[in-house]
Design a protein around this motif. Sequence first.
Motif, PDB file in Angstrom:
ATOM      1  N   GLN A  29       0.840  -1.188   0.000  1.00 18.31           N
ATOM      2  CA  GLN A  29       0.000   0.000   0.000  1.00 18.31           C
ATOM      3  C   GLN A  29       0.882   1.248   0.000  1.00 18.31           C
ATOM      4  O   GLN A  29       2.085   1.176   0.269  1.00 18.31           O
ATOM      5  CB  GLN A  29      -0.906  -0.007   1.230  1.00 18.31           C
ATOM      6  N   PRO A  30       0.328   2.433  -0.311  1.00 14.33           N
ATOM      7  CA  PRO A  30       1.116   3.667  -0.280  1.00 14.33           C
ATOM      8  C   PRO A  30       1.849   3.835   1.054  1.00 14.33           C
ATOM      9  O   PRO A  30       1.289   3.627   2.115  1.00 14.33           O
ATOM     10  CB  PRO A  30       0.057   4.752  -0.485  1.00 14.33           C
ATOM     11  N   GLY A  31       3.114   4.191   0.955  1.00 13.00           N
ATOM     12  CA  GLY A  31       3.950   4.343   2.144  1.00 13.00           C
ATOM     13  C   GLY A  31       4.889   3.174   2.355  1.00 13.00           C
ATOM     14  O   GLY A  31       5.883   3.294   3.063  1.00 13.00           O
ATOM     15  N   THR A  32       4.577   2.043   1.734  1.00 15.01           N
ATOM     16  CA  THR A  32       5.417   0.855   1.890  1.00 15.01           C
ATOM     17  C   THR A  32       6.761   1.049   1.198  1.00 15.01           C
ATOM     18  O   THR A  32       6.834   1.630   0.113  1.00 15.01           O
ATOM     19  CB  THR A  32       4.722  -0.380   1.288  1.00 15.01           C
ATOM     20  N   CYS A  33       7.817   0.560   1.814  1.00 11.98           N
ATOM     21  CA  CYS A  33       9.124   0.566   1.181  1.00 11.98           C
ATOM     22  C   CYS A  33       9.843  -0.721   1.542  1.00 11.98           C
ATOM     23  O   CYS A  33       9.605  -1.293   2.608  1.00 11.98           O
ATOM     24  CB  CYS A  33       9.960   1.775   1.618  1.00 11.98           C
ATOM     25  N   ARG A  34      10.683  -1.202   0.642  1.00 12.96           N
ATOM     26  CA  ARG A  34      11.469  -2.396   0.927  1.00 12.96           C
ATOM     27  C   ARG A  34      12.578  -2.560  -0.095  1.00 12.96           C
ATOM     28  O   ARG A  34      12.479  -2.103  -1.230  1.00 12.96           O
ATOM     29  CB  ARG A  34      10.592  -3.646   0.954  1.00 12.96           C
ATOM     30  N   ARG A  35      13.630  -3.207   0.332  1.00 13.98           N
ATOM     31  CA  ARG A  35      14.694  -3.573  -0.586  1.00 13.98           C
ATOM     32  C   ARG A  35      14.203  -4.740  -1.434  1.00 13.98           C
ATOM     33  O   ARG A  35      13.373  -5.535  -0.984  1.00 13.98           O
ATOM     34  CB  ARG A  35      15.947  -3.987   0.180  1.00 13.98           C
ATOM     35  N   ALA A  65      17.961  -3.117  -5.421  1.00 12.67           N
ATOM     36  CA  ALA A  65      17.144  -1.913  -5.596  1.00 12.67           C
ATOM     37  C   ALA A  65      16.314  -1.679  -4.347  1.00 12.67           C
ATOM     38  O   ALA A  65      16.180  -2.554  -3.486  1.00 12.67           O
ATOM     39  CB  ALA A  65      16.237  -2.048  -6.815  1.00 12.67           C
ATOM     40  N   LEU A  66      15.769  -0.494  -4.256  1.00 15.70           N
ATOM     41  CA  LEU A  66      14.871  -0.123  -3.168  1.00 15.70           C
ATOM     42  C   LEU A  66      13.572   0.373  -3.787  1.00 15.70           C
ATOM     43  O   LEU A  66      13.592   1.219  -4.686  1.00 15.70           O
ATOM     44  CB  LEU A  66      15.505   0.981  -2.310  1.00 15.70           C
ATOM     45  N   LEU A  67      12.466  -0.162  -3.322  1.00 13.87           N
ATOM     46  CA  LEU A  67      11.154   0.204  -3.852  1.00 13.87           C
ATOM     47  C   LEU A  67      10.382   1.014  -2.817  1.00 13.87           C
ATOM     48  O   LEU A  67      10.334   0.646  -1.642  1.00 13.87           O
ATOM     49  CB  LEU A  67      10.357  -1.055  -4.198  1.00 13.87           C
ATOM     50  N   HIS A  68       9.786   2.113  -3.263  1.00 12.39           N
ATOM     51  CA  HIS A  68       8.928   2.926  -2.395  1.00 12.39           C
ATOM     52  C   HIS A  68       7.601   3.161  -3.098  1.00 12.39           C
ATOM     53  O   HIS A  68       7.572   3.688  -4.213  1.00 12.39           O
ATOM     54  CB  HIS A  68       9.598   4.263  -2.079  1.00 12.39           C
ATOM     55  N   VAL A  69       6.524   2.726  -2.456  1.00 14.26           N
ATOM     56  CA  VAL A  69       5.185   2.952  -2.997  1.00 14.26           C
ATOM     57  C   VAL A  69       4.745   4.346  -2.561  1.00 14.26           C
ATOM     58  O   VAL A  69       4.359   4.556  -1.407  1.00 14.26           O
ATOM     59  CB  VAL A  69       4.183   1.889  -2.503  1.00 14.26           C
ATOM     60  N   GLU A 105       2.291   6.422  -4.101  1.00 10.51           N
ATOM     61  CA  GLU A 105       0.831   6.377  -4.159  1.00 10.51           C
ATOM     62  C   GLU A 105       0.447   5.057  -4.804  1.00 10.51           C
ATOM     63  O   GLU A 105       1.317   4.287  -5.228  1.00 10.51           O
ATOM     64  CB  GLU A 105       0.288   7.560  -4.977  1.00 10.51           C
ATOM     65  N   ASP A 106      -0.836   4.801  -4.915  1.00 10.65           N
ATOM     66  CA  ASP A 106      -1.270   3.512  -5.449  1.00 10.65           C
ATOM     67  C   ASP A 106      -0.749   3.263  -6.854  1.00 10.65           C
ATOM     68  O   ASP A 106      -0.478   2.123  -7.232  1.00 10.65           O
ATOM     69  CB  ASP A 106      -2.806   3.438  -5.434  1.00 10.65           C
ATOM     70  N   THR A 107      -0.596   4.312  -7.640  1.00 12.08           N
ATOM     71  CA  THR A 107      -0.111   4.160  -9.020  1.00 12.08           C
ATOM     72  C   THR A 107       1.174   4.949  -9.260  1.00 12.08           C
ATOM     73  O   THR A 107       1.503   5.284 -10.403  1.00 12.08           O
ATOM     74  CB  THR A 107      -1.188   4.618 -10.028  1.00 12.08           C
ATOM     75  N   VAL A 108       1.901   5.248  -8.186  1.00  2.40           N
ATOM     76  CA  VAL A 108       3.176   5.963  -8.292  1.00  2.40           C
ATOM     77  C   VAL A 108       4.227   5.221  -7.467  1.00  2.40           C
ATOM     78  O   VAL A 108       4.045   5.010  -6.276  1.00  2.40           O
ATOM     79  CB  VAL A 108       3.066   7.420  -7.794  1.00  2.40           C
ATOM     80  N   PHE A 109       5.326   4.844  -8.121  1.00  3.65           N
ATOM     81  CA  PHE A 109       6.380   4.076  -7.468  1.00  3.65           C
ATOM     82  C   PHE A 109       7.735   4.717  -7.748  1.00  3.65           C
ATOM     83  O   PHE A 109       8.002   5.142  -8.871  1.00  3.65           O
ATOM     84  CB  PHE A 109       6.411   2.632  -7.991  1.00  3.65           C
ATOM     85  N   ASP A 110       8.582   4.757  -6.723  1.00  4.39           N
ATOM     86  CA  ASP A 110       9.964   5.189  -6.901  1.00  4.39           C
ATOM     87  C   ASP A 110      10.875   3.981  -6.748  1.00  4.39           C
ATOM     88  O   ASP A 110      10.757   3.216  -5.782  1.00  4.39           O
ATOM     89  CB  ASP A 110      10.352   6.242  -5.859  1.00  4.39           C
ATOM     90  N   VAL A 111      11.779   3.815  -7.705  1.00  6.19           N
ATOM     91  CA  VAL A 111      12.763   2.731  -7.662  1.00  6.19           C
ATOM     92  C   VAL A 111      14.139   3.368  -7.513  1.00  6.19           C
ATOM     93  O   VAL A 111      14.545   4.198  -8.325  1.00  6.19           O
ATOM     94  CB  VAL A 111      12.713   1.868  -8.936  1.00  6.19           C
ATOM     95  N   TYR A 112      14.851   2.986  -6.450  1.00  3.48           N
ATOM     96  CA  TYR A 112      16.189   3.491  -6.177  1.00  3.48           C
ATOM     97  C   TYR A 112      17.203   2.413  -6.559  1.00  3.48           C
ATOM     98  O   TYR A 112      17.096   1.277  -6.096  1.00  3.48           O
ATOM     99  CB  TYR A 112      16.356   3.815  -4.691  1.00  3.48           C
ATOM    100  N   VAL A 113      18.171   2.786  -7.385  1.00  2.00           N
ATOM    101  CA  VAL A 113      19.236   1.856  -7.767  1.00  2.00           C
ATOM    102  C   VAL A 113      20.566   2.587  -7.624  1.00  2.00           C
ATOM    103  O   VAL A 113      20.631   3.816  -7.691  1.00  2.00           O
ATOM    104  CB  VAL A 113      19.071   1.341  -9.210  1.00  2.00           C
ATOM    105  N   PHE A 114      21.629   1.816  -7.414  1.00  2.00           N
ATOM    106  CA  PHE A 114      22.938   2.441  -7.329  1.00  2.00           C
ATOM    107  C   PHE A 114      23.273   3.126  -8.646  1.00  2.00           C
ATOM    108  O   PHE A 114      22.910   2.661  -9.729  1.00  2.00           O
ATOM    109  CB  PHE A 114      23.992   1.414  -6.944  1.00  2.00           C
ATOM    110  N   ARG A 115      23.963   4.240  -8.532  1.00  2.00           N
ATOM    111  CA  ARG A 115      24.226   5.109  -9.683  1.00  2.00           C
ATOM    112  C   ARG A 115      24.834   4.352 -10.865  1.00  2.00           C
ATOM    113  O   ARG A 115      24.484   4.607 -12.017  1.00  2.00           O
ATOM    114  CB  ARG A 115      25.157   6.235  -9.231  1.00  2.00           C
TER     115      ARG A 115
END
Length: 200
Positions: free
Chosen positions: A140-146, A154-158, A160-170
Amino acid sequence: MSELSYESPLAHAAAPQGLAITIREIPDRGMIDLRGLASDPAFLSAAHDALGFALPTEPRTSAAWGDVRVLWLSVDQWLILSTRSKAHDILANLRQTLKGIHSLAVDVSDMRAVIRLEGDACREVLMKGTSLDLLSGDYQPGTCRRMRFAEIAALLHVVEDTVFDVYVFRSYAHYAWDFLCATAKESSRVKLFGAQDVPA
């Protein structure tokens, strides 16, 4: 003498036409890695004073106040997010309030690239690169996990329900970008059938 200038990892990348979702880089994300003991009331109190709100202590959760957000990464690690211009002041406040307390705060803004996915098909696109079941109620929105994504960390951050941020090393930014652009093509869209009625 020339001056140092910052360039984001994907400054020259552009998403192709014909994608089922929108993909773009978040180039000005400031990031601070914070370490400390969640079992130490002094640490939690000092972090609260510096940030203006409490650190999230439940696994895979996040907390926010204004334009500052904190992601829980592990039992003794958090990622503090803000604009790059604000990260310096936040770091200074943390180091001041945490002085004498077992902790570590480091600016890691240049360590990762942040790729934002927006659209109804984000979960299906992401699941092409990870074994996570993003269609379950756990994300759900607010969830984050490796996560392991396309064979990289990678690191995933929800967001919003249809918006996701994916963090990866440069160093993997272009690889992750190209993977997402390929798997997000409209011609590659996955059709989900969902629960099926049992034939009579």
